[in-house]
Design a protein around this motif. Structure first.
Motif, PDB file in Angstrom:
ATOM      1  N   THR A  88     -22.753   0.704   5.514  1.00 19.78           N
ATOM      2  CA  THR A  88     -22.643  -1.022   4.452  1.00 19.78           C
ATOM      3  C   THR A  88     -23.675  -0.782   3.032  1.00 19.78           C
ATOM      4  O   THR A  88     -24.361   0.661   3.018  1.00 19.78           O
ATOM      5  CB  THR A  88     -23.144  -1.437   5.136  1.00 19.78           C
ATOM      6  N   LYS A  89     -23.125  -1.217   1.847  1.00 18.67           N
ATOM      7  CA  LYS A  89     -23.575  -1.045   0.643  1.00 18.67           C
ATOM      8  C   LYS A  89     -25.050  -1.880   0.951  1.00 18.67           C
ATOM      9  O   LYS A  89     -25.535  -2.177  -0.116  1.00 18.67           O
ATOM     10  CB  LYS A  89     -22.594  -1.108  -0.661  1.00 18.67           C
ATOM     11  N   ARG A  90     -25.027  -2.677   1.635  1.00 20.16           N
ATOM     12  CA  ARG A  90     -25.068  -4.653   1.927  1.00 20.16           C
ATOM     13  C   ARG A  90     -26.771  -3.878   1.740  1.00 20.16           C
ATOM     14  O   ARG A  90     -27.849  -4.783   0.681  1.00 20.16           O
ATOM     15  CB  ARG A  90     -24.735  -5.316   3.176  1.00 20.16           C
ATOM     16  N   ASN A  91     -27.083  -2.951   1.642  1.00 18.01           N
ATOM     17  CA  ASN A  91     -28.728  -2.011   2.389  1.00 18.01           C
ATOM     18  C   ASN A  91     -29.092  -1.569   1.363  1.00 18.01           C
ATOM     19  O   ASN A  91     -30.283  -1.208   1.943  1.00 18.01           O
ATOM     20  CB  ASN A  91     -29.537  -3.069   3.526  1.00 18.01           C
ATOM     21  N   LYS A  92     -28.469  -1.121   0.499  1.00 17.93           N
ATOM     22  CA  LYS A  92     -28.980  -0.353  -0.428  1.00 17.93           C
ATOM     23  C   LYS A  92     -29.334  -0.268  -1.331  1.00 17.93           C
ATOM     24  O   LYS A  92     -29.102  -0.950  -1.673  1.00 17.93           O
ATOM     25  CB  LYS A  92     -27.049   0.961  -0.445  1.00 17.93           C
ATOM     26  N   ASP A 107     -36.131 -11.531   0.622  1.00 18.40           N
ATOM     27  CA  ASP A 107     -37.155 -12.496  -0.112  1.00 18.40           C
ATOM     28  C   ASP A 107     -38.338 -12.818  -0.019  1.00 18.40           C
ATOM     29  O   ASP A 107     -39.024 -12.453  -1.012  1.00 18.40           O
ATOM     30  CB  ASP A 107     -36.606 -13.508  -0.667  1.00 18.40           C
ATOM     31  N   SER A 108     -38.285 -12.890   1.084  1.00 18.64           N
ATOM     32  CA  SER A 108     -39.690 -13.396   1.799  1.00 18.64           C
ATOM     33  C   SER A 108     -40.622 -11.984   2.298  1.00 18.64           C
ATOM     34  O   SER A 108     -41.450 -12.479   2.863  1.00 18.64           O
ATOM     35  CB  SER A 108     -39.778 -14.459   3.140  1.00 18.64           C
ATOM     36  N   GLY A 109     -39.357 -11.185   2.254  1.00  9.69           N
ATOM     37  CA  GLY A 109     -40.277  -9.609   3.159  1.00  9.69           C
ATOM     38  C   GLY A 109     -40.068  -9.621   4.401  1.00  9.69           C
ATOM     39  O   GLY A 109     -40.838  -8.569   4.919  1.00  9.69           O
ATOM     40  N   LYS A 110     -39.663 -10.353   5.389  1.00 11.79           N
ATOM     41  CA  LYS A 110     -39.399 -10.499   6.709  1.00 11.79           C
ATOM     42  C   LYS A 110     -38.241  -9.652   7.075  1.00 11.79           C
ATOM     43  O   LYS A 110     -38.541  -8.504   8.118  1.00 11.79           O
ATOM     44  CB  LYS A 110     -38.805 -11.500   7.553  1.00 11.79           C
ATOM     45  N   GLU A 111     -37.379  -9.144   5.910  1.00 10.24           N
ATOM     46  CA  GLU A 111     -36.281  -8.183   6.234  1.00 10.24           C
ATOM     47  C   GLU A 111     -36.826  -7.099   4.814  1.00 10.24           C
ATOM     48  O   GLU A 111     -36.838  -7.413   3.739  1.00 10.24           O
ATOM     49  CB  GLU A 111     -34.932  -8.315   5.492  1.00 10.24           C
ATOM     50  N   VAL A 112     -37.208  -5.618   5.611  1.00 11.25           N
ATOM     51  CA  VAL A 112     -37.722  -5.040   4.652  1.00 11.25           C
ATOM     52  C   VAL A 112     -36.792  -3.576   4.507  1.00 11.25           C
ATOM     53  O   VAL A 112     -35.604  -3.364   5.634  1.00 11.25           O
ATOM     54  CB  VAL A 112     -39.103  -3.703   6.005  1.00 11.25           C
ATOM     55  N   LEU A 113     -36.550  -3.728   2.569  1.00 12.32           N
ATOM     56  CA  LEU A 113     -35.718  -2.502   2.587  1.00 12.32           C
ATOM     57  C   LEU A 113     -37.409  -1.514   1.672  1.00 12.32           C
ATOM     58  O   LEU A 113     -37.291  -1.360   0.980  1.00 12.32           O
ATOM     59  CB  LEU A 113     -34.944  -2.700   1.411  1.00 12.32           C
ATOM     60  N   LEU A 114     -37.345  -0.039   2.452  1.00 13.31           N
ATOM     61  CA  LEU A 114     -38.388   0.101   1.991  1.00 13.31           C
ATOM     62  C   LEU A 114     -38.252   1.500   0.678  1.00 13.31           C
ATOM     63  O   LEU A 114     -37.598   1.795   0.531  1.00 13.31           O
ATOM     64  CB  LEU A 114     -38.955   1.525   3.092  1.00 13.31           C
ATOM     65  N   GLY A 115     -39.456   0.990  -0.371  1.00  7.84           N
ATOM     66  CA  GLY A 115     -39.073   2.020  -1.566  1.00  7.84           C
ATOM     67  C   GLY A 115     -38.766   0.457  -2.771  1.00  7.84           C
ATOM     68  O   GLY A 115     -38.929   0.968  -3.630  1.00  7.84           O
ATOM     69  N   THR A 116     -38.782  -0.675  -1.886  1.00  8.53           N
ATOM     70  CA  THR A 116     -37.953  -1.786  -2.503  1.00  8.53           C
ATOM     71  C   THR A 116     -38.805  -2.680  -2.585  1.00  8.53           C
ATOM     72  O   THR A 116     -39.390  -3.850  -3.956  1.00  8.53           O
ATOM     73  CB  THR A 116     -36.068  -1.767  -2.316  1.00  8.53           C
TER      74      THR A 116
END
Length: 453
Positions: free
Chosen positions: A268-272, A394-403
């Motif tokens: 997916t591109k959604r989490n990139k 946005d609340s930080g519950k789903e994490v994308l490291l480095g972002t």
């Protein structure tokens, strides 16, 4: 002694496991602390046991090793031909040409390419009976293994308009089905995942998408290609692909369709992310692993820099090498249906399939997929699902490291952008509201770019 090794261990029932867990929790609530609920409404338990698993389905899995697929956009025929030859020499096993217009001369594009053991996909973002005939004649003359990829419904979802209109598009598809022996029906279902649909929605919309072709194309008994995007929810994505094949074969049987589907998977591109872009390689690696274990027929990896760089040799080579390592160094191609007998994945597969089938039936009861697109109901449901996931990010519950977690404040990207990495606004009159793909980190990245010196 080896024969009696396990005799020394008494079997442990699920009840005994739960009792021990409850003891270790020291009075804390089992369901509140150890059971979590996914965006699909599936409650995930801390362990799965064979005395609680009653699998009621039989999955016809992919019994051939996955193929490493290379995407090539045909801007210059000679350069695309050269790139295809080079890519195959570097480890790719199949090629997908995206052909921009019907002026391409196929013999020139395919010159000196190996035909015996290589599969070629031709994705056509236009609808031309003559060009399809050209591919069909080439395949027949050269005994080439080819797939044509045409998806007017996918065009409608992405663009908001048909190639022509509903009647003309399906009139051409039926004409093609009467003239060509090369498989041509394709379902571009990756757009649902990339736009934020949850997995149950992805399965149901893909199935309803397929059902429109079964209903509207008279001679639809041919191999059907389904394109899927996968994210980093590792076990869920494995189960999603297994559920998709199960649902496809269930639906196909109702139409006396005798071919299994060919599943092409792309990360997916959604989490990139734009910032800390090397983390994208970690994401795509686990996503490709899910694809293999879920039974993908072909996998086209996404280069780590695909968001902001034009196609380039380095990005493509790294993406291809990730798959080569999985196949030839990690031996991911040596076991057929490796997830069989894994209680957790088996239960997830069954639950996703059941929920997907229920939603599919609801769509059909309300007029079918095209009707629901025209009414805007599909778009609305995807937007609601996307908003829930966006809120988690946005609340930080789903994490994308480095972002949104541990960002590198010194990371600068403004001067590295060869491509516009955000949703493009193009107001115009369309038949339906198009389904818009959007990444989770877009707003945060735009804010960071605006602050760069």
């Amino acid at each position: 002694m080896a024969d009696n090794l396990f005799d020394a261990f008494e079997p442990v029932s699920s009840k005994q496991w739960k009792q021990q867990i409850q003891y270790e929790l020291k009075g804390a609530d089992y369901n509140e602390n150890l059971v979590w609920e996914s965006l699909e409404g599936i409650k995930v338990r801390p362990f799965y046991h064979n005395d609680e698993s009653e699998i009621k389905y039989t999955l016809k899995g992919n019994n051939t090793p996955f193929s490493i697929l290379q995407n090539i956009y045909v801007h210059d025929v000679a350069l695309s031909n050269k790139r295809a030859i080079d890519t195959l020499n570097r480890g790719a096993e199949s090629i997908r040409f995206t052909i921009e217009n019907e002026g391409v001369i196929l013999a020139d594009l395919m010159q000196n390419l190996p035909l015996e053991n290589t599969t070629y996909f031709f994705y056509l973002p236009f609808l031309s009976i003559d060009f399809v005939n050209q591919i069909n004649e080439f395949a027949a003359k050269n005994n080439a293994n080819c797939y044509i990829q045409i998806d007017p419904i996918g065009q409608l979802t992405k663009d908001g308009n048909w190639f022509g209109n509903l009647e003309k598009d399906f009139e051409k598809l039926n004409a093609i089905s009467n003239k060509t022996s090369v498989p041509f029906i394709t379902i571009q279902s990756g757009i649902y995942q990339n736009a934020g649909a949850n997995m149950v929605q992805q399965l149901a919309y893909t199935l309803a998408h397929i059902n429109e072709y079964f209903n509207r194309i008279k001679n639809s008994n041919q191999p059907i290609t389904i394109e899927v995007s996968v994210g980093t929810n590792y076990f869920f994505e494995i189960a999603k692909l297994r559920a998709l094949r199960l649902l496809f074969n269930t639906l196909a049987a109702e139409y006396n369709h005798t071919f299994d589907c060919h599943i092409i998977v792309t990360p997916t591109k959604r989490n990139k992310t734009l910032y800390d872009y090397n983390v994208n390689m970690l994401r795509t690696t686990t996503e490709c692993m899910s694809a293999v274990l879920g039974g993908a027929n072909s996998i086209s990896n996404l280069p780590y820099d695909a968001l902001y760089h034009k196609d380039n040799e380095f990005g493509d080579r790294i993406a291809r090498n990730q798959l080569l390592i999985l196949k030839h160094e990690s031996y991911f191609d040596k076991v057929h249906n490796p997830a069989d007998g894994t209680y957790y994945i088996e239960v997830l597969t069954e639950q996703l399939a059941q929920k997907g089938l229920l939603l599919f039936k609801e769509i059909e009861e309300n007029g079918g997929f095209i009707s629901q697109l025209i009414e805007g109901n599909i778009q609305k449901k995807i937007s609601e699902s996307a908003a829930k996931e966006q809120e988690l990010f946005d609340s930080g519950k789903e994490v994308l490291l480095g972002t949104n977690k541990y960002p590198n404040k010194n990371d600068k990207m403004k001067h590295d952008l060869e491509l516009f990495p955000f949703v493009k606004q193009n107001p115009r009159k369309t038949l339906i509201i198009p389904i818009i793909e959007k990444r989770l980190s877009e707003k945060l990245e735009q804010e960071r770019l605006a602050q760069e010196a």
